[in-house]
Design a protein around this motif. Structure first.
Motif, PDB file in Angstrom:
ATOM      1  N   PHE A 135       0.852  -1.180   0.000  1.00 39.52           N
ATOM      2  CA  PHE A 135       0.000   0.000   0.000  1.00 39.52           C
ATOM      3  C   PHE A 135       0.890   1.232   0.000  1.00 39.52           C
ATOM      4  O   PHE A 135       2.069   1.168   0.329  1.00 39.52           O
ATOM      5  CB  PHE A 135      -0.967  -0.002   1.193  1.00 39.52           C
ATOM      6  N   SER A 136       0.315   2.351  -0.388  1.00 36.94           N
ATOM      7  CA  SER A 136       1.111   3.577  -0.512  1.00 36.94           C
ATOM      8  C   SER A 136       0.679   4.618   0.511  1.00 36.94           C
ATOM      9  O   SER A 136      -0.470   4.633   0.964  1.00 36.94           O
ATOM     10  CB  SER A 136       0.968   4.155  -1.918  1.00 36.94           C
ATOM     11  N   LEU A 137       1.628   5.476   0.845  1.00 36.92           N
ATOM     12  CA  LEU A 137       1.388   6.629   1.714  1.00 36.92           C
ATOM     13  C   LEU A 137       2.171   7.807   1.159  1.00 36.92           C
ATOM     14  O   LEU A 137       3.151   7.620   0.429  1.00 36.92           O
ATOM     15  CB  LEU A 137       1.900   6.366   3.140  1.00 36.92           C
ATOM     16  N   GLU A 138       1.771   9.002   1.541  1.00 33.82           N
ATOM     17  CA  GLU A 138       2.578  10.169   1.200  1.00 33.82           C
ATOM     18  C   GLU A 138       3.819  10.151   2.071  1.00 33.82           C
ATOM     19  O   GLU A 138       3.758   9.842   3.255  1.00 33.82           O
ATOM     20  CB  GLU A 138       1.782  11.457   1.423  1.00 33.82           C
ATOM     21  N   ASN A 139       4.953  10.506   1.485  1.00 34.74           N
ATOM     22  CA  ASN A 139       6.235  10.424   2.174  1.00 34.74           C
ATOM     23  C   ASN A 139       6.579  11.750   2.848  1.00 34.74           C
ATOM     24  O   ASN A 139       7.540  12.415   2.482  1.00 34.74           O
ATOM     25  CB  ASN A 139       7.331  10.010   1.185  1.00 34.74           C
ATOM     26  N   HIS A 140       5.815  12.131   3.869  1.00 42.04           N
ATOM     27  CA  HIS A 140       6.073  13.380   4.588  1.00 42.04           C
ATOM     28  C   HIS A 140       7.380  13.365   5.374  1.00 42.04           C
ATOM     29  O   HIS A 140       8.146  14.309   5.301  1.00 42.04           O
ATOM     30  CB  HIS A 140       4.920  13.717   5.538  1.00 42.04           C
ATOM     31  N   PRO A 141       7.666  12.315   6.162  1.00 44.46           N
ATOM     32  CA  PRO A 141       8.848  12.374   7.016  1.00 44.46           C
ATOM     33  C   PRO A 141      10.155  11.973   6.334  1.00 44.46           C
ATOM     34  O   PRO A 141      11.158  11.776   6.998  1.00 44.46           O
ATOM     35  CB  PRO A 141       8.510  11.396   8.143  1.00 44.46           C
ATOM     36  N   GLY A 142      10.187  11.846   5.021  1.00 38.31           N
ATOM     37  CA  GLY A 142      11.418  11.499   4.322  1.00 38.31           C
ATOM     38  C   GLY A 142      11.876  10.080   4.587  1.00 38.31           C
ATOM     39  O   GLY A 142      13.037   9.839   4.909  1.00 38.31           O
ATOM     40  N   GLY A 148     -16.681   2.188  -1.422  1.00 38.20           N
ATOM     41  CA  GLY A 148     -16.160   3.217  -2.306  1.00 38.20           C
ATOM     42  C   GLY A 148     -16.273   4.599  -1.687  1.00 38.20           C
ATOM     43  O   GLY A 148     -15.364   5.425  -1.818  1.00 38.20           O
ATOM     44  N   HIS A 149     -17.375   4.840  -0.990  1.00 36.25           N
ATOM     45  CA  HIS A 149     -17.565   6.121  -0.300  1.00 36.25           C
ATOM     46  C   HIS A 149     -16.540   6.283   0.822  1.00 36.25           C
ATOM     47  O   HIS A 149     -15.927   7.349   0.960  1.00 36.25           O
ATOM     48  CB  HIS A 149     -18.991   6.214   0.239  1.00 36.25           C
ATOM     49  N   LEU A 150     -16.339   5.232   1.626  1.00 35.70           N
ATOM     50  CA  LEU A 150     -15.337   5.289   2.696  1.00 35.70           C
ATOM     51  C   LEU A 150     -13.940   5.521   2.119  1.00 35.70           C
ATOM     52  O   LEU A 150     -13.161   6.300   2.655  1.00 35.70           O
ATOM     53  CB  LEU A 150     -15.344   3.994   3.511  1.00 35.70           C
ATOM     54  N   SER A 151     -13.647   4.850   1.022  1.00 29.33           N
ATOM     55  CA  SER A 151     -12.333   4.967   0.404  1.00 29.33           C
ATOM     56  C   SER A 151     -12.117   6.356  -0.192  1.00 29.33           C
ATOM     57  O   SER A 151     -11.036   6.928  -0.053  1.00 29.33           O
ATOM     58  CB  SER A 151     -12.177   3.902  -0.676  1.00 29.33           C
ATOM     59  N   SER A 152     -13.126   6.905  -0.845  1.00 28.50           N
ATOM     60  CA  SER A 152     -12.980   8.226  -1.460  1.00 28.50           C
ATOM     61  C   SER A 152     -12.779   9.327  -0.422  1.00 28.50           C
ATOM     62  O   SER A 152     -12.141  10.333  -0.709  1.00 28.50           O
ATOM     63  CB  SER A 152     -14.178   8.544  -2.344  1.00 28.50           C
ATOM     64  N   ARG A 153     -13.302   9.116   0.768  1.00 27.09           N
ATOM     65  CA  ARG A 153     -13.088  10.078   1.855  1.00 27.09           C
ATOM     66  C   ARG A 153     -11.732   9.889   2.518  1.00 27.09           C
ATOM     67  O   ARG A 153     -11.327  10.691   3.346  1.00 27.09           O
ATOM     68  CB  ARG A 153     -14.172   9.934   2.921  1.00 27.09           C
ATOM     69  N   GLY A 154     -11.032   8.803   2.173  1.00 24.86           N
ATOM     70  CA  GLY A 154      -9.719   8.547   2.758  1.00 24.86           C
ATOM     71  C   GLY A 154      -9.781   7.855   4.104  1.00 24.86           C
ATOM     72  O   GLY A 154      -8.767   7.731   4.787  1.00 24.86           O
ATOM     73  N   ASP A 155     -10.963   7.384   4.486  1.00 24.97           N
ATOM     74  CA  ASP A 155     -11.116   6.751   5.796  1.00 24.97           C
ATOM     75  C   ASP A 155     -10.382   5.416   5.892  1.00 24.97           C
ATOM     76  O   ASP A 155      -9.963   5.022   6.975  1.00 24.97           O
ATOM     77  CB  ASP A 155     -12.592   6.522   6.118  1.00 24.97           C
ATOM     78  N   LEU A 156     -10.254   4.702   4.781  1.00 27.11           N
ATOM     79  CA  LEU A 156      -9.666   3.369   4.825  1.00 27.11           C
ATOM     80  C   LEU A 156      -8.150   3.374   4.685  1.00 27.11           C
ATOM     81  O   LEU A 156      -7.513   2.334   4.822  1.00 27.11           O
ATOM     82  CB  LEU A 156     -10.281   2.492   3.732  1.00 27.11           C
ATOM     83  N   ALA A 157      -7.573   4.521   4.398  1.00 30.19           N
ATOM     84  CA  ALA A 157      -6.127   4.608   4.192  1.00 30.19           C
ATOM     85  C   ALA A 157      -5.384   4.592   5.528  1.00 30.19           C
ATOM     86  O   ALA A 157      -5.746   5.330   6.445  1.00 30.19           O
ATOM     87  CB  ALA A 157      -5.787   5.882   3.438  1.00 30.19           C
ATOM     88  N   PRO A 158      -4.354   3.766   5.632  1.00 31.57           N
ATOM     89  CA  PRO A 158      -3.533   3.787   6.841  1.00 31.57           C
ATOM     90  C   PRO A 158      -2.808   5.125   6.968  1.00 31.57           C
ATOM     91  O   PRO A 158      -2.565   5.810   5.974  1.00 31.57           O
ATOM     92  CB  PRO A 158      -2.525   2.655   6.631  1.00 31.57           C
ATOM     93  N   ARG A 159      -2.455   5.479   8.173  1.00 30.49           N
ATOM     94  CA  ARG A 159      -1.757   6.738   8.455  1.00 30.49           C
ATOM     95  C   ARG A 159      -0.373   6.442   9.042  1.00 30.49           C
ATOM     96  O   ARG A 159      -0.223   5.526   9.826  1.00 30.49           O
ATOM     97  CB  ARG A 159      -2.536   7.563   9.480  1.00 30.49           C
ATOM     98  N   PHE A 160       0.602   7.249   8.654  1.00 30.81           N
ATOM     99  CA  PHE A 160       1.929   7.150   9.255  1.00 30.81           C
ATOM    100  C   PHE A 160       1.834   7.645  10.688  1.00 30.81           C
ATOM    101  O   PHE A 160       1.299   8.717  10.949  1.00 30.81           O
ATOM    102  CB  PHE A 160       2.935   8.001   8.467  1.00 30.81           C
ATOM    103  N   ILE A 161       2.353   6.867  11.632  1.00 30.29           N
ATOM    104  CA  ILE A 161       2.336   7.281  13.029  1.00 30.29           C
ATOM    105  C   ILE A 161       3.739   7.672  13.489  1.00 30.29           C
ATOM    106  O   ILE A 161       3.945   8.758  14.003  1.00 30.29           O
ATOM    107  CB  ILE A 161       1.747   6.171  13.926  1.00 30.29           C
ATOM    108  N   ARG A 162       4.710   6.769  13.272  1.00 25.74           N
ATOM    109  CA  ARG A 162       6.090   7.053  13.682  1.00 25.74           C
ATOM    110  C   ARG A 162       7.013   6.004  13.068  1.00 25.74           C
ATOM    111  O   ARG A 162       6.573   4.999  12.564  1.00 25.74           O
ATOM    112  CB  ARG A 162       6.215   7.033  15.207  1.00 25.74           C
ATOM    113  N   ARG A 163       8.292   6.277  13.155  1.00 26.27           N
ATOM    114  CA  ARG A 163       9.282   5.273  12.770  1.00 26.27           C
ATOM    115  C   ARG A 163       9.312   4.207  13.857  1.00 26.27           C
ATOM    116  O   ARG A 163       9.177   4.510  15.032  1.00 26.27           O
ATOM    117  CB  ARG A 163      10.651   5.917  12.617  1.00 26.27           C
ATOM    118  N   ALA A 164       9.490   2.963  13.458  1.00 20.95           N
ATOM    119  CA  ALA A 164       9.509   1.858  14.419  1.00 20.95           C
ATOM    120  C   ALA A 164      10.897   1.729  15.025  1.00 20.95           C
ATOM    121  O   ALA A 164      11.897   2.116  14.428  1.00 20.95           O
ATOM    122  CB  ALA A 164       9.126   0.553  13.723  1.00 20.95           C
ATOM    123  N   ASN A 165      10.933   1.149  16.220  1.00 22.01           N
ATOM    124  CA  ASN A 165      12.219   0.837  16.843  1.00 22.01           C
ATOM    125  C   ASN A 165      12.916  -0.193  15.977  1.00 22.01           C
ATOM    126  O   ASN A 165      12.305  -1.133  15.507  1.00 22.01           O
ATOM    127  CB  ASN A 165      12.012   0.257  18.246  1.00 22.01           C
TER     128      ASN A 165
END
Length: 160
Positions: free
Chosen positions: A60-67, A135-152
């Protein structure tokens, strides 16, 4: 109790590719993956195709905000209430439509054949409604995972 932030269901993923501002992730397989009764259908082992095909299907893809860079481990999450909405959409809507159609047909016609046909039609209708709702949930972006933090890098991550 804090009601300001919804609880998140978290998981660990590996960065496998970076394409401009988009980063591609694959979920990390936990130690329990592959040993449950559903492992042959979830992509952990068995199933159709090679391991590489199954892993690529889970990307899956995410926007690469934290580099982020290839090879990094990150914690991603999805809101708990969104997971509940998605589960209800996938299972409850088709089931309710199928059972509702069956009950109405049995009440109206009293014939098992007509009831079965109505249940199949109700299931098809319910699956269509579920697809529109997803499709409605997906178009609103509700189903997309979110970046939380870098893992240990060395320890284990607590899933909450």
């Amino acid at each position: 109790m804090d009601f300001s932030a919804p609880d998140m269901v978290e998981g660990i993923a590996h960065v496998v590719a970076v394409e401009g501002t988009i980063v591609w992730l694959e979920p990390e397989q936990t130690t329990s993956c592959g040993s449950c009764a559903s492992s042959s259908t979830c992509g952990a082992k068995g199933g159709i195709g090679t391991t590489a095909n199954r892993l690529e299907a889970r990307r899956f893809s995410l926007e690469n905000h934290p580099g982020l860079v290839v090879g990094e481990r990150v914690v991603v999450g999805i809101r708990e209430n969104t997971l509940l909405k998605a589960s209800l959409t996938a299972y409850a809507i088709p089931l309710a439509a199928m059972l509702g159609a069956g009950v109405m047909a049995q009440w109206a016609a009293g014939s098992d054949g007509i009831t079965m046909a109505a249940m199949v039609a109700g299931l098809a209708l319910g699956l269509g409604i579920a697809r529109l709702s997803a499709g409605h949930l997906s178009s609103r972006g509700d189903l997309a995972p979110r970046f939380i933090r870098r893992a240990n890098t060395g320890g284990t991550c607590k899933i909450t």
